[in-house]
Design a protein around this motif. Structure first.
Motif, PDB file in Angstrom:
ATOM      1  N   ARG A   1       0.841  -1.199   0.000  1.00 30.50           N
ATOM      2  CA  ARG A   1       0.000   0.000   0.000  1.00 30.50           C
ATOM      3  C   ARG A   1       0.877   1.251   0.000  1.00 30.50           C
ATOM      4  NH1 ARG A   1      -3.547   0.134   4.973  1.00 30.50           N
ATOM      5  NH2 ARG A   1      -1.571   0.757   5.831  1.00 30.50           N
ATOM      6  N   GLY A   2       0.540   2.203  -0.874  1.00 30.93           N
ATOM      7  CA  GLY A   2       1.292   3.451  -0.961  1.00 30.93           C
ATOM      8  C   GLY A   2       2.324   3.467  -2.071  1.00 30.93           C
ATOM      9  N   ASP A   3       2.673   2.315  -2.632  1.00 28.32           N
ATOM     10  CA  ASP A   3       3.650   2.254  -3.726  1.00 28.32           C
ATOM     11  C   ASP A   3       3.074   2.866  -4.997  1.00 28.32           C
ATOM     12  OD1 ASP A   3       5.516   0.965  -2.193  1.00 28.32           O
ATOM     13  OD2 ASP A   3       5.265  -1.001  -3.133  1.00 28.32           O
ATOM     14  N   GLN A   4       3.939   3.498  -5.782  1.00 28.56           N
ATOM     15  CA  GLN A   4       3.567   3.979  -7.118  1.00 28.56           C
ATOM     16  C   GLN A   4       3.797   2.826  -8.083  1.00 28.56           C
ATOM     17  OE1 GLN A   4       2.298   6.993  -7.995  1.00 28.56           O
ATOM     18  NE2 GLN A   4       2.285   7.612  -5.842  1.00 28.56           N
ATOM     19  N   VAL A   5       2.779   2.485  -8.866  1.00 24.97           N
ATOM     20  CA  VAL A   5       2.883   1.342  -9.763  1.00 24.97           C
ATOM     21  C   VAL A   5       2.474   1.718 -11.185  1.00 24.97           C
ATOM     22  CG1 VAL A   5       2.493  -0.394  -7.964  1.00 24.97           C
ATOM     23  CG2 VAL A   5       0.549   0.520  -9.221  1.00 24.97           C
ATOM     24  N   THR A   6       2.913   0.875 -12.137  1.00 28.55           N
ATOM     25  CA  THR A   6       2.517   0.965 -13.535  1.00 28.55           C
ATOM     26  C   THR A   6       1.807  -0.330 -13.883  1.00 28.55           C
ATOM     27  OG1 THR A   6       4.449   2.321 -14.049  1.00 28.55           O
ATOM     28  CG2 THR A   6       3.351   1.254 -15.897  1.00 28.55           C
ATOM     29  N   LYS A  27      -1.262   5.049  -7.553  1.00 31.69           N
ATOM     30  CA  LYS A  27      -0.798   4.655  -6.230  1.00 31.69           C
ATOM     31  C   LYS A  27      -1.667   3.511  -5.718  1.00 31.69           C
ATOM     32  CE  LYS A  27      -1.575   7.169  -2.492  1.00 31.69           C
ATOM     33  NZ  LYS A  27      -1.547   8.270  -1.518  1.00 31.69           N
ATOM     34  N   VAL A  28      -1.033   2.533  -5.076  1.00 30.64           N
ATOM     35  CA  VAL A  28      -1.763   1.388  -4.524  1.00 30.64           C
ATOM     36  C   VAL A  28      -2.549   1.852  -3.299  1.00 30.64           C
ATOM     37  CG1 VAL A  28      -1.572  -0.891  -3.472  1.00 30.64           C
ATOM     38  CG2 VAL A  28      -0.078  -0.268  -5.364  1.00 30.64           C
ATOM     39  N   ILE A  29      -3.871   1.644  -3.351  1.00 28.95           N
ATOM     40  CA  ILE A  29      -4.741   1.999  -2.227  1.00 28.95           C
ATOM     41  C   ILE A  29      -4.833   0.836  -1.254  1.00 28.95           C
ATOM     42  CG2 ILE A  29      -7.110   2.576  -1.570  1.00 28.95           C
ATOM     43  CD1 ILE A  29      -7.413   3.889  -4.301  1.00 28.95           C
ATOM     44  N   ALA A  30      -4.948  -0.388  -1.802  1.00 28.97           N
ATOM     45  CA  ALA A  30      -5.106  -1.564  -0.942  1.00 28.97           C
ATOM     46  C   ALA A  30      -4.560  -2.795  -1.639  1.00 28.97           C
ATOM     47  CB  ALA A  30      -6.580  -1.770  -0.617  1.00 28.97           C
TER      48      ALA A  30
END
Length: 90
Positions: free
Chosen positions: A8-13, A25-28
């Motif tokens: 949670r909180g990571d920036q992803v593609t 951004k990962v919410i859950a």
């Protein structure tokens, strides 16, 4: 319990599927289903019943989930892309 490459909180593609190429951004993280919910990705509409908050009922937009294998941390994704472009220039 399983460990995943994102939290949670990571920036992803998003690297696969209909939302490929989008970032957020990962919410859950849903470990039992091996899925993640990413902010602004895979928007779905939910029809809600009449309630105190919505006396007429409503159509609520929210994020759906993606399989965890279809996302990659943004820093790892960009490092991989830079490596590819450096290799083709040589």
């Amino acid at each position: 319990m399983q460990r995943f490459h994102v939290k949670r909180g990571d920036q992803v593609t998003v690297i696969a599927g209909t939302e490929k190429g989008k970032q957020g951004k990962v919410i859950a993280v849903l470990p039992r289903k091996q899925r993640v919910i990413v902010e602004g990705i895979k928007i779905i509409k939910r029809h809600t019943r009449k309630s105190q908050q919505h006396p007429e009922g409503a159509i609520v937009k929210r994020e759906g989930s993606l399989h965890i294998s279809n996302v990659m941390r943004r820093d790892v994704f960009e490092a991989r892309a830079a490596k590819r472009t450096a290799g083709s220039a040589a």
